[in-house]
Design a protein around this motif. Structure first.
Motif, PDB file in Angstrom:
ATOM      1  N   LEU A   1      29.012  20.506  -3.740  1.00  0.00           N
ATOM      2  CA  LEU A   1      29.361  19.814  -2.506  1.00  0.00           C
ATOM      3  C   LEU A   1      28.567  20.380  -1.327  1.00  0.00           C
ATOM      4  O   LEU A   1      28.044  19.636  -0.494  1.00  0.00           O
TER       5      LEU A   1
ATOM      6  N   SER B   1      32.060  23.154  -8.216  1.00  0.00           N
ATOM      7  CA  SER B   1      32.220  21.907  -7.455  1.00  0.00           C
ATOM      8  C   SER B   1      31.931  22.138  -5.976  1.00  0.00           C
ATOM      9  O   SER B   1      31.282  21.316  -5.318  1.00  0.00           O
ATOM     10  N   ASN B   2      32.423  23.282  -5.467  1.00  0.00           N
ATOM     11  CA  ASN B   2      32.189  23.606  -4.055  1.00  0.00           C
ATOM     12  C   ASN B   2      30.700  23.834  -3.781  1.00  0.00           C
ATOM     13  O   ASN B   2      30.179  23.427  -2.740  1.00  0.00           O
TER      14      ASN B   2
ATOM     15  N   THR C   1      24.994  19.304  -1.560  1.00  0.00           N
ATOM     16  CA  THR C   1      24.884  17.891  -1.177  1.00  0.00           C
ATOM     17  C   THR C   1      24.923  17.746   0.340  1.00  0.00           C
ATOM     18  O   THR C   1      24.133  17.006   0.935  1.00  0.00           O
ATOM     19  N   GLU C   2      25.883  18.470   0.954  1.00  0.00           N
ATOM     20  CA  GLU C   2      25.990  18.419   2.411  1.00  0.00           C
ATOM     21  C   GLU C   2      24.722  18.960   3.068  1.00  0.00           C
ATOM     22  O   GLU C   2      24.244  18.430   4.073  1.00  0.00           O
TER      23      GLU C   2
END
Length: 295
Positions: free
Chosen positions: A252, A248-249, A255-256
């Protein structure tokens, strides 16, 4: 088997003992936690019902003052006395009981260091699902363990018979003839067991088998295996959660990163447009923009 519920979890590792209360037989589990609290469980096989009680240090001290106002004793001493009364010498005490819709109430009279000692146990009726967790499934585990042990013992005996046959084929004879045994036959063994009447006392009192030394050993073996399995499952779940969090990290962060890249690209284009406009403004003479627009 699902995860063990928190309620009465400490009693999972405790073996059953028998206690007679008002001419009625109960199976009992008692757990003393660091001698500052206790848990107990009673099983009534006739009603097929479990009863449970837990008392912490404050509750024990409060009940001591209410029921024995002239007696002062540390909680550790009280718990040691309760263990003696319930496990070691239950027949030396006086009991009265009353069964209610949702609890079992027991009054006990005994002597602590020669002084009259009164105590009350208010045990709550447990739900059927907890009866399943604490009694039925452990018994099924024990049955499986007994079967496994029987198979292993049969293998050992059959291997010993082969070893003895090898000795005999070499001409070796027993010096003490009374030690001679017949070759083990499983079918013959089953017939012998069926004809024996050694379970008469168990038919009259089935819970008696729960208190034997053999059963306690088998039960402990089952519990140890189950706890190891639970720990392994918990570790696996924890590792999966960690991996899931890592993934998940990563998503994320990606995505960032993509968002930052997109914003950076937009900023670059905006800078390029501003630069072109600035150059055009420099090359063109100043004029009334409205007039130029409608000319």
């Amino acid at each position: 088997m699902d995860k063990i519920p928190d309620l009465a979890k400490n009693l999972i590792n405790v073996g059953w003992t028998q206690i007679n209360i008002c001419q009625k037989k109960f199976s009992l589990k008692l757990y003393l936690g660091n001698l500052d609290f206790f848990e107990m469980m009673l099983f009534d096989i006739d009603a097929f019902q479990l009863f449970y009680l837990s008392q912490n240090c404050e509750q024990i001290e409060k009940q001591l003052k209410e029921l024995n106002p002239s007696l002062e004793a540390p909680v550790k001493k009280i718990l040691e006395h309760l263990e003696t009364c319930l496990i070691n010498n239950p027949e030396k005490n006086e009991y009265t009981t009353s069964l209610h819709s949702d609890f079992l109430f027991i009054k006990m009279k005994s002597k602590l260091s020669g002084i009259k000692f009164n105590w009350e146990f208010k045990l709550t009726k447990l739900e059927n699902r907890l009866l399943n967790k604490h009694f039925v499934i452990p018994l099924l585990f024990n049955c499986a363990e007994y079967q496994q042990r029987e198979l292993e013992l049969i293998k050992i005996i059959q291997a010993k018979d082969k070893e003895i046959d090898d000795y005999k084929s070499q001409g070796i004879e027993l010096t003490r003839k009374y030690l001679a045994t017949e070759t083990f036959e499983l079918s013959h063994f089953d017939d012998q067991i069926k004809s024996k009447l050694q379970i008469d006392d168990l038919i009259e009192d089935p819970t008696k088998c729960l208190t034997t030394i053999l059963h306690q050993k088998v039960n402990k073996s089952c519990i140890d295996k189950y706890m190891a399995f639970q720990q392994k499952s918990l570790t696996k779940e924890t590792n999966n959660d960690l991996k899931s969090n890592e993934n998940s990290n990563k998503i994320l962060k990606n995505t960032e990163k993509n968002n930052d890249s997109a914003f950076s690209s937009k900023d670059k284009k905006r800078e390029e447009i501003d630069k072109v406009l600035e150059e055009e403004n420099k090359s063109c003479p100043k004029m009334n923009k409205k007039k130029k627009l409608f000319k």
